[in-house]
Design a protein around this motif. Structure first.
Motif, PDB file in Angstrom:
ATOM      1  N   ASN A   1      -7.541   4.164   5.645  1.00  0.00           N
ATOM      2  CA  ASN A   1      -8.057   4.740   7.084  1.00  0.00           C
ATOM      3  C   ASN A   1      -6.972   2.880   7.527  1.00  0.00           C
ATOM      4  OD1 ASN A   1      -8.601   6.947   6.552  1.00  0.00           O
ATOM      5  ND2 ASN A   1     -10.402   6.824   6.262  1.00  0.00           N
ATOM      6  N   GLU A   2      -8.465   1.919   6.696  1.00  0.00           N
ATOM      7  CA  GLU A   2      -8.561   0.800   7.464  1.00  0.00           C
ATOM      8  C   GLU A   2      -6.708   0.413   7.072  1.00  0.00           C
ATOM      9  OE1 GLU A   2     -11.024  -1.936   6.729  1.00  0.00           O
ATOM     10  OE2 GLU A   2     -12.168  -0.939   6.340  1.00  0.00           O
ATOM     11  N   LEU A   3      -6.743   0.338   6.828  1.00  0.00           N
ATOM     12  CA  LEU A   3      -5.030   0.033   6.732  1.00  0.00           C
ATOM     13  C   LEU A   3      -3.948   0.996   8.290  1.00  0.00           C
ATOM     14  CD1 LEU A   3      -2.707  -2.093   5.559  1.00  0.00           C
ATOM     15  CD2 LEU A   3      -2.516  -0.255   4.032  1.00  0.00           C
ATOM     16  N   SER A   4      -4.211   1.924   8.087  1.00  0.00           N
ATOM     17  CA  SER A   4      -3.566   2.520   8.911  1.00  0.00           C
ATOM     18  C   SER A   4      -3.788   2.907  10.014  1.00  0.00           C
ATOM     19  CB  SER A   4      -3.698   4.597   8.061  1.00  0.00           C
ATOM     20  OG  SER A   4      -3.098   5.186   9.203  1.00  0.00           O
ATOM     21  N   ASN A   5      -4.615   2.101  10.411  1.00  0.00           N
ATOM     22  CA  ASN A   5      -5.124   1.901  12.228  1.00  0.00           C
ATOM     23  C   ASN A   5      -4.421   0.477  12.420  1.00  0.00           C
ATOM     24  OD1 ASN A   5      -6.675   2.593  14.199  1.00  0.00           O
ATOM     25  ND2 ASN A   5      -8.358   0.834  13.237  1.00  0.00           N
ATOM     26  N   VAL A   6      -4.322   0.052  11.490  1.00  0.00           N
ATOM     27  CA  VAL A   6      -3.694  -1.497  11.266  1.00  0.00           C
ATOM     28  C   VAL A   6      -2.522  -1.234  11.762  1.00  0.00           C
ATOM     29  CG1 VAL A   6      -2.739  -3.551  10.557  1.00  0.00           C
ATOM     30  CG2 VAL A   6      -5.351  -3.049   9.977  1.00  0.00           C
ATOM     31  N   VAL A   7      -1.651  -0.753  11.325  1.00  0.00           N
ATOM     32  CA  VAL A   7      -0.116  -0.218  10.913  1.00  0.00           C
ATOM     33  C   VAL A   7       0.012   0.547  12.419  1.00  0.00           C
ATOM     34  CG1 VAL A   7       1.592   0.980  10.087  1.00  0.00           C
ATOM     35  CG2 VAL A   7       0.165   0.198   8.514  1.00  0.00           C
ATOM     36  N   LYS A   8      -0.873   1.339  13.145  1.00  0.00           N
ATOM     37  CA  LYS A   8      -1.093   2.390  14.608  1.00  0.00           C
ATOM     38  C   LYS A   8      -0.322   1.478  14.952  1.00  0.00           C
ATOM     39  CE  LYS A   8      -2.391   6.368  12.340  1.00  0.00           C
ATOM     40  NZ  LYS A   8      -3.856   8.025  12.847  1.00  0.00           N
ATOM     41  N   LYS A   9      -1.459   0.119  15.223  1.00  0.00           N
ATOM     42  CA  LYS A   9      -1.493  -0.219  16.527  1.00  0.00           C
ATOM     43  C   LYS A   9      -0.424  -1.301  16.169  1.00  0.00           C
ATOM     44  CE  LYS A   9      -6.816  -0.600  17.016  1.00  0.00           C
ATOM     45  NZ  LYS A   9      -8.226  -2.267  16.499  1.00  0.00           N
ATOM     46  N   SER A  10       0.194  -1.800  14.849  1.00  0.00           N
ATOM     47  CA  SER A  10       1.488  -2.759  14.903  1.00  0.00           C
ATOM     48  C   SER A  10       2.383  -1.919  15.563  1.00  0.00           C
ATOM     49  CB  SER A  10       0.912  -3.045  13.744  1.00  0.00           C
ATOM     50  OG  SER A  10       2.664  -3.821  13.494  1.00  0.00           O
ATOM     51  N   ASP A  11       2.871  -1.017  15.435  1.00  0.00           N
ATOM     52  CA  ASP A  11       3.510   0.322  15.288  1.00  0.00           C
ATOM     53  C   ASP A  11       3.602   0.004  17.096  1.00  0.00           C
ATOM     54  OD1 ASP A  11       5.015   0.423  13.040  1.00  0.00           O
ATOM     55  OD2 ASP A  11       3.846   2.565  13.111  1.00  0.00           O
ATOM     56  N   ILE A  12       2.531   0.169  17.967  1.00  0.00           N
ATOM     57  CA  ILE A  12       2.309   0.191  19.398  1.00  0.00           C
ATOM     58  C   ILE A  12       2.904  -1.239  19.865  1.00  0.00           C
ATOM     59  CG2 ILE A  12       0.916   0.372  21.565  1.00  0.00           C
ATOM     60  CD1 ILE A  12      -0.829   2.414  19.799  1.00  0.00           C
ATOM     61  N   ILE A  13       2.127  -2.584  19.505  1.00  0.00           N
ATOM     62  CA  ILE A  13       2.496  -3.383  19.864  1.00  0.00           C
ATOM     63  C   ILE A  13       4.374  -3.581  19.462  1.00  0.00           C
ATOM     64  CG2 ILE A  13       2.529  -6.020  18.865  1.00  0.00           C
ATOM     65  CD1 ILE A  13      -0.015  -5.372  18.258  1.00  0.00           C
TER      66      ILE A  13
ATOM     67  N   LEU B   1      -0.575  -5.309   0.428  1.00  0.00           N
ATOM     68  CA  LEU B   1      -2.129  -4.904   0.482  1.00  0.00           C
ATOM     69  C   LEU B   1      -1.570  -2.599  -0.053  1.00  0.00           C
ATOM     70  CD1 LEU B   1      -4.856  -4.219   1.054  1.00  0.00           C
ATOM     71  CD2 LEU B   1      -4.672  -4.092   3.523  1.00  0.00           C
ATOM     72  N   MET B   2      -0.681  -2.335   0.512  1.00  0.00           N
ATOM     73  CA  MET B   2      -0.185  -1.215   0.392  1.00  0.00           C
ATOM     74  C   MET B   2      -0.325  -1.226  -1.114  1.00  0.00           C
ATOM     75  SD  MET B   2      -0.792   2.041   1.593  1.00  0.00           S
ATOM     76  CE  MET B   2      -0.350   2.975   0.590  1.00  0.00           C
ATOM     77  N   SER B   3       0.278  -1.688  -2.191  1.00  0.00           N
ATOM     78  CA  SER B   3       1.081  -2.103  -3.304  1.00  0.00           C
ATOM     79  C   SER B   3      -0.295  -2.264  -4.121  1.00  0.00           C
ATOM     80  CB  SER B   3       2.642  -2.909  -3.369  1.00  0.00           C
ATOM     81  OG  SER B   3       2.908  -2.924  -2.821  1.00  0.00           O
ATOM     82  N   LYS B   4      -1.064  -3.173  -3.656  1.00  0.00           N
ATOM     83  CA  LYS B   4      -2.376  -3.266  -4.631  1.00  0.00           C
ATOM     84  C   LYS B   4      -3.241  -1.742  -4.664  1.00  0.00           C
ATOM     85  CE  LYS B   4      -3.303  -8.776  -2.977  1.00  0.00           C
ATOM     86  NZ  LYS B   4      -3.500  -9.278  -2.217  1.00  0.00           N
ATOM     87  N   VAL B   5      -3.505  -0.625  -3.238  1.00  0.00           N
ATOM     88  CA  VAL B   5      -4.175  -0.478  -2.958  1.00  0.00           C
ATOM     89  C   VAL B   5      -3.677   0.967  -4.294  1.00  0.00           C
ATOM     90  CG1 VAL B   5      -4.619   2.005  -2.093  1.00  0.00           C
ATOM     91  CG2 VAL B   5      -4.352  -0.765  -0.788  1.00  0.00           C
TER      92      VAL B   5
END
Length: 296
Positions: free
Chosen positions: A44-56, A85-89
């Protein structure tokens, strides 16, 4: 009017860089908590980072990014960190039994199995919605062969590397005279390191931050060579730091006699890696200065 527009673009680019830097820090924070929180919370936290990155990423234009390349580098660094990080998850999930190849295979089988036959239409529909067309431009030269030129360039590069490595490392720095240029450089670096560690309460120094000269790649290579010589002489040690990148520390007196041989390790050092580390550690000036100190 044009000046106002340029100032606005520069301000917006600076804002995007800061937001990307904040997301990079958020990614590091998630990695630090990877083993102490649930996989669901991490995703969930990683998804939030990705969404904010996509906006930028959707802000600004190609021209803006061409004029502010450091923003692009920070964007690429974040993308790489998200993938890692996704690979580690996934790796953690596999170890804990949340995800396995067998589960993945069964999910595919359930999706494509249709009355005894495999129907890949559902996957095709998913791929069409996700995949983007790659824009490519064909060369006007056609199938013009450049193998000979490329081979010649590679041979020149190999000769240049051989010449740069021709300066042999001194076997024992302490016993060589000050007239030996190789010994001089190693002594200069060791002296600077001793002062740095003394000033920093003998705390480890990030390896890339130590060797990189942000304005001169050849100086960076030279610094890396001298650090390698000092490691070989058991004067310093290179270990993995809290940020998962190598760091340099002084060898303790009890380690000098205990360690008879050094362990070889490989640290990637190329232009791309240097640019990434310059942004990662915010390097503006070199920590080591060899050339200006040789005559001292």
């Amino acid at each position: 009017m044009n000046q106002c527009s340029e100032d606005l673009n520069a301000t917006q680019a600076l804002d995007r860089k800061q937001r990307l830097k904040d997301l990079i820090e958020a990614n590091r924070s998630i990695q630090n908590r990877l083993t102490v929180q649930s996989v669901e919370d991490t995703l969930n936290e990683l998804s939030n980072v990705v969404k904010k990155s996509d906006i930028i990423h959707g802000e600004g234009s190609v021209t803006d990014r061409a004029e502010h390349t450091s923003e692009v580098m920070r964007d690429v660094q974040l993308l790489k960190m998200n993938h890692e990080l996704m690979s580690k998850v996934f790796q953690q999930s596999s170890l804990m039994g949340f995800f396995s190849e067998q589960i993945y295979q069964n999910a595919i089988r359930q999706t494509v199995a249709r009355q005894g036959d495999d129907d890949w239409t559902p996957f095709t529909e998913i791929a069409c919605n996700i995949a983007r067309m790659a824009r490519a431009k064909s060369t006007m030269l056609g199938a013009y062969k450049v193998e000979l030129k490329e081979r010649a360039v590679k041979e020149r590069q190999q000769r240049r590397k051989a010449e740069q490595a021709a300066e042999k490392r001194p076997e024992c720095v302490d016993k060589l005279s000050r007239q030996d240029k190789g010994a001089k450089k190693v002594n200069i670096v060791h002296k600077q390191l001793a002062q740095m560690f003394k000033t920093n309460n003998n705390q480890p120094i990030p390896y890339y931050k130590l060797v990189i000269d942000p304005k001169n790649f050849m100086n960076t290579v030279e610094n890396a060579f001298q650090i390698a010589f000092l490691v070989h002489d058991n004067r310093i040690a290179i270990e993995t730091g809290d940020d998962n990148y190598p760091q340099v520390r002084l060898i303790r007196s009890d380690e000098v006699n205990a360690v008879k041989e050094t362990t070889q390790a490989i640290c990637t050092l190329n232009l791309e890696k240097c640019r990434e580390m310059i942004i990662f550690y915010d390097i503006t000036e070199p920590m080591l200065v060899i050339e200006n100190s040789e005559d001292e």
